[in-house]
Design a protein around this motif. Structure first.
Motif, PDB file in Angstrom:
ATOM      1  N   GLN A  47      10.681   5.882  -1.857  1.00 15.07           N
ATOM      2  CA  GLN A  47      10.865   5.369  -3.212  1.00 15.07           C
ATOM      3  C   GLN A  47      10.473   3.900  -3.334  1.00 15.07           C
ATOM      4  OE1 GLN A  47      14.722   6.276  -4.730  1.00 15.07           O
ATOM      5  NE2 GLN A  47      14.154   5.833  -6.818  1.00 15.07           N
ATOM      6  N   PRO A  48       9.587   3.576  -4.294  1.00 15.62           N
ATOM      7  CA  PRO A  48       9.208   2.180  -4.529  1.00 15.62           C
ATOM      8  C   PRO A  48      10.374   1.357  -5.084  1.00 15.62           C
ATOM      9  CG  PRO A  48       7.590   3.666  -5.489  1.00 15.62           C
ATOM     10  CD  PRO A  48       8.785   4.491  -5.124  1.00 15.62           C
ATOM     11  N   TYR A  49      10.597   0.210  -4.474  1.00 10.20           N
ATOM     12  CA  TYR A  49      11.610  -0.749  -4.919  1.00 10.20           C
ATOM     13  C   TYR A  49      10.950  -2.095  -5.125  1.00 10.20           C
ATOM     14  CZ  TYR A  49      15.942   1.860  -4.048  1.00 10.20           C
ATOM     15  OH  TYR A  49      16.974   2.747  -4.111  1.00 10.20           O
ATOM     16  N   PHE A  50      11.528  -2.857  -6.049  1.00  7.71           N
ATOM     17  CA  PHE A  50      11.102  -4.226  -6.291  1.00  7.71           C
ATOM     18  C   PHE A  50      12.320  -5.101  -6.054  1.00  7.71           C
ATOM     19  CE2 PHE A  50       8.328  -1.377  -8.411  1.00  7.71           C
ATOM     20  CZ  PHE A  50       7.072  -1.916  -8.194  1.00  7.71           C
ATOM     21  N   VAL A  51      12.152  -6.106  -5.188  1.00  5.98           N
ATOM     22  CA  VAL A  51      13.292  -6.887  -4.729  1.00  5.98           C
ATOM     23  C   VAL A  51      13.019  -8.390  -4.804  1.00  5.98           C
ATOM     24  CG1 VAL A  51      14.090  -5.054  -3.175  1.00  5.98           C
ATOM     25  CG2 VAL A  51      12.538  -6.772  -2.311  1.00  5.98           C
ATOM     26  N   LEU A  52      14.087  -9.126  -5.018  1.00 11.13           N
ATOM     27  CA  LEU A  52      14.081 -10.584  -4.937  1.00 11.13           C
ATOM     28  C   LEU A  52      15.544 -11.001  -4.887  1.00 11.13           C
ATOM     29  CD1 LEU A  52      12.685 -13.325  -4.912  1.00 11.13           C
ATOM     30  CD2 LEU A  52      12.698 -13.275  -7.410  1.00 11.13           C
ATOM     31  N   ASP A  53      15.988 -11.431  -3.733  1.00 12.49           N
ATOM     32  CA  ASP A  53      17.405 -11.762  -3.526  1.00 12.49           C
ATOM     33  C   ASP A  53      18.292 -10.571  -3.882  1.00 12.49           C
ATOM     34  OD1 ASP A  53      16.798 -14.350  -2.685  1.00 12.49           O
ATOM     35  OD2 ASP A  53      16.894 -15.145  -4.719  1.00 12.49           O
ATOM     36  N   GLY A  54      17.787  -9.375  -3.643  1.00 12.82           N
ATOM     37  CA  GLY A  54      18.487  -8.129  -3.958  1.00 12.82           C
ATOM     38  C   GLY A  54      17.576  -7.197  -4.729  1.00 12.82           C
ATOM     39  N   PRO A  88       0.805  -1.223   0.000  1.00 13.40           N
ATOM     40  CA  PRO A  88       0.000   0.000   0.000  1.00 13.40           C
ATOM     41  C   PRO A  88       0.839   1.276   0.000  1.00 13.40           C
ATOM     42  CG  PRO A  88      -0.268  -1.211   2.072  1.00 13.40           C
ATOM     43  CD  PRO A  88       0.534  -2.065   1.163  1.00 13.40           C
ATOM     44  N   ARG A  89       2.083   1.192   0.456  1.00 15.37           N
ATOM     45  CA  ARG A  89       2.956   2.375   0.424  1.00 15.37           C
ATOM     46  C   ARG A  89       3.353   2.721  -1.009  1.00 15.37           C
ATOM     47  NH1 ARG A  89       7.600   0.329   4.097  1.00 15.37           N
ATOM     48  NH2 ARG A  89       7.196  -1.410   2.675  1.00 15.37           N
ATOM     49  N   VAL A  90       3.470   1.705  -1.866  1.00 16.35           N
ATOM     50  CA  VAL A  90       3.743   1.966  -3.278  1.00 16.35           C
ATOM     51  C   VAL A  90       2.521   2.623  -3.914  1.00 16.35           C
ATOM     52  CG1 VAL A  90       4.257   0.917  -5.525  1.00 16.35           C
ATOM     53  CG2 VAL A  90       5.465   0.126  -3.461  1.00 16.35           C
ATOM     54  N   ASP A  91       1.341   2.114  -3.583  1.00 16.38           N
ATOM     55  CA  ASP A  91       0.111   2.756  -4.070  1.00 16.38           C
ATOM     56  C   ASP A  91       0.048   4.212  -3.626  1.00 16.38           C
ATOM     57  OD1 ASP A  91      -0.936   0.527  -5.417  1.00 16.38           O
ATOM     58  OD2 ASP A  91      -1.830  -0.248  -3.575  1.00 16.38           O
ATOM     59  N   ALA A  92       0.430   4.484  -2.385  1.00 18.81           N
ATOM     60  CA  ALA A  92       0.411   5.857  -1.860  1.00 18.81           C
ATOM     61  C   ALA A  92       1.385   6.751  -2.629  1.00 18.81           C
ATOM     62  CB  ALA A  92       0.738   5.858  -0.370  1.00 18.81           C
ATOM     63  N   TYR A  93       2.508   6.188  -3.074  1.00 16.33           N
ATOM     64  CA  TYR A  93       3.469   6.941  -3.884  1.00 16.33           C
ATOM     65  C   TYR A  93       2.864   7.264  -5.252  1.00 16.33           C
ATOM     66  CZ  TYR A  93       7.705   8.069  -6.520  1.00 16.33           C
ATOM     67  OH  TYR A  93       8.639   8.695  -7.311  1.00 16.33           O
ATOM     68  N   LEU A  94       2.167   6.293  -5.830  1.00 15.33           N
ATOM     69  CA  LEU A  94       1.620   6.451  -7.184  1.00 15.33           C
ATOM     70  C   LEU A  94       0.361   7.304  -7.232  1.00 15.33           C
ATOM     71  CD1 LEU A  94       2.027   2.780  -8.500  1.00 15.33           C
ATOM     72  CD2 LEU A  94       3.588   4.705  -8.816  1.00 15.33           C
TER      73      LEU A  94
END
Length: 136
Positions: free
Chosen positions: A47-54, A7-13
Protein backbone atom coordinates in the motif's frame (compact mmCIF):
# COMPACT_ATOMS: atom_id res chain seq x y z
CA UNK A 1 6.59 20.69 -8.96
CA UNK A 2 9.02 17.80 -9.40
CA UNK A 3 9.33 15.32 -6.56
CA UNK A 4 10.99 12.00 -5.88
CA UNK A 5 8.72 9.11 -6.86
CA UNK A 6 9.07 5.75 -5.19
CA UNK A 7 9.13 3.16 -7.99
CA UNK A 8 7.14 0.79 -5.76
CA UNK A 9 4.27 3.29 -5.76
CA UNK A 10 4.48 3.43 -9.56
CA UNK A 11 4.36 -0.38 -9.60
CA UNK A 12 1.17 -0.25 -7.50
CA UNK A 13 -0.44 2.28 -9.85
CA UNK A 14 0.66 0.79 -13.20
CA UNK A 15 -1.88 -2.06 -13.46
CA UNK A 16 -4.85 0.06 -12.34
CA UNK A 17 -7.51 1.27 -14.77
CA UNK A 18 -6.81 4.69 -16.27
CA UNK A 19 -9.49 6.46 -14.19
CA UNK A 20 -8.05 5.14 -10.90
CA UNK A 21 -4.49 5.96 -11.91
CA UNK A 22 -5.58 9.50 -12.82
CA UNK A 23 -7.21 10.08 -9.42
CA UNK A 24 -4.24 8.61 -7.55
CA UNK A 25 -1.81 10.75 -9.50
CA UNK A 26 -3.86 13.84 -8.67
CA UNK A 27 -3.71 12.89 -4.97
CA UNK A 28 0.00 12.16 -5.26
CA UNK A 29 0.66 15.59 -6.74
CA UNK A 30 -1.49 17.31 -4.10
CA UNK A 31 0.24 15.69 -1.15
CA UNK A 32 3.68 16.56 -2.54
CA UNK A 33 2.55 20.13 -3.26
CA UNK A 34 1.38 20.42 0.36
CA UNK A 35 5.02 20.13 1.51
CA UNK A 36 8.15 19.45 -0.55
CA UNK A 37 9.55 17.19 2.19
CA UNK A 38 6.76 14.59 1.87
CA UNK A 39 8.13 11.13 1.11
CA UNK A 40 6.48 8.18 -0.60
CA UNK A 41 6.83 4.65 0.70
CA UNK A 42 5.11 1.28 0.73
CA UNK A 43 3.70 -0.16 3.93
CA UNK A 44 1.73 -3.33 4.60
CA UNK A 45 3.60 -4.97 1.72
CA UNK A 46 1.88 -3.11 -1.14
CA UNK A 47 0.00 0.00 0.00
CA UNK A 48 1.32 3.45 -1.00
CA UNK A 49 1.80 5.82 1.95
CA UNK A 50 2.84 9.44 2.09
CA UNK A 51 4.74 10.43 5.21
CA UNK A 52 6.34 13.42 6.90
CA UNK A 53 6.92 13.23 10.65
CA UNK A 54 4.22 10.53 10.59
CA UNK A 55 1.60 9.21 8.20
CA UNK A 56 -0.28 11.74 6.11
CA UNK A 57 -2.32 9.47 3.88
CA UNK A 58 -2.44 6.09 2.17
CA UNK A 59 -3.96 4.99 -1.13
CA UNK A 60 -6.04 1.92 -1.83
CA UNK A 61 -7.71 0.86 -5.06
CA UNK A 62 -11.08 -0.86 -4.70
CA UNK A 63 -13.12 -2.42 -7.48
CA UNK A 64 -15.39 0.56 -8.11
CA UNK A 65 -13.66 3.43 -6.28
CA UNK A 66 -10.39 4.67 -4.86
CA UNK A 67 -9.75 5.38 -1.19
CA UNK A 68 -7.55 8.04 0.29
CA UNK A 69 -7.02 7.29 3.97
CA UNK A 70 -6.29 10.46 5.93
CA UNK A 71 -4.28 9.86 9.11
CA UNK A 72 -5.64 12.69 11.19
CA UNK A 73 -7.29 11.17 14.24
CA UNK A 74 -10.50 12.92 13.16
CA UNK A 75 -9.18 16.31 14.31
CA UNK A 76 -8.74 18.00 10.93
CA UNK A 77 -11.82 20.05 9.99
CA UNK A 78 -13.85 18.91 6.99
CA UNK A 79 -15.89 22.02 6.12
CA UNK A 80 -16.64 20.80 2.59
CA UNK A 81 -17.77 17.34 3.69
CA UNK A 82 -15.33 15.33 1.58
CA UNK A 83 -14.91 12.58 4.21
CA UNK A 84 -16.98 9.59 3.08
CA UNK A 85 -16.22 7.05 5.83
CA UNK A 86 -14.56 6.62 9.18
CA UNK A 87 -16.17 9.65 10.80
CA UNK A 88 -15.84 8.02 14.23
CA UNK A 89 -12.54 6.26 13.50
CA UNK A 90 -9.86 7.10 16.04
CA UNK A 91 -6.97 6.91 13.56
CA UNK A 92 -7.98 7.58 9.96
CA UNK A 93 -10.88 8.74 7.87
CA UNK A 94 -11.54 8.02 4.21
CA UNK A 95 -12.20 10.05 1.10
CA UNK A 96 -13.63 7.69 -1.53
CA UNK A 97 -13.81 8.76 -5.16
CA UNK A 98 -15.78 6.79 -7.74
CA UNK A 99 -15.28 6.72 -11.48
CA UNK A 100 -16.62 9.92 -13.04
CA UNK A 101 -16.51 11.90 -9.79
CA UNK A 102 -14.29 14.93 -9.50
CA UNK A 103 -11.72 15.08 -6.74
CA UNK A 104 -12.19 18.13 -4.51
CA UNK A 105 -8.53 19.11 -4.81
CA UNK A 106 -8.70 22.38 -2.82
CA UNK A 107 -10.39 20.70 0.17
CA UNK A 108 -8.07 17.69 0.09
CA UNK A 109 -5.00 19.92 -0.23
CA UNK A 110 -6.11 21.95 2.80
CA UNK A 111 -6.53 18.73 4.79
CA UNK A 112 -3.06 17.50 3.76
CA UNK A 113 -1.53 20.80 4.90
CA UNK A 114 -3.36 20.58 8.21
CA UNK A 115 -2.27 16.96 8.78
CA UNK A 116 1.35 17.86 7.98
CA UNK A 117 1.23 20.80 10.41
CA UNK A 118 -0.21 18.49 13.06
CA UNK A 119 2.52 15.91 12.39
CA UNK A 120 5.19 18.58 12.77
CA UNK A 121 3.57 19.66 16.06
CA UNK A 122 3.91 16.14 17.50
CA UNK A 123 1.14 14.24 15.73
CA UNK A 124 -2.60 14.03 16.18
CA UNK A 125 -2.33 11.75 19.22
CA UNK A 126 -0.26 14.33 21.08
CA UNK A 127 -2.54 17.15 19.98
CA UNK A 128 -5.65 15.23 21.09
CA UNK A 129 -4.14 14.54 24.51
CA UNK A 130 -3.25 18.21 24.88
CA UNK A 131 -6.75 19.31 23.85
CA UNK A 132 -8.31 16.86 26.31
CA UNK A 133 -6.06 18.15 29.10
CA UNK A 134 -4.42 14.74 29.55
CA UNK A 135 -0.75 14.65 30.52
CA UNK A 136 1.64 13.99 27.64
Amino acid sequence: MPYVKDPRVDAYLDPLPDWQREIFNQVRDLVHEADPEVEETIKRSVQPYFVLDGNICALLAARDHVNVFLYDGAIVPDPEGIITAGHDNKTARTVAVRQGEALNAPALSAMFKHIIANNRAGGWRTLKRSADGAPE
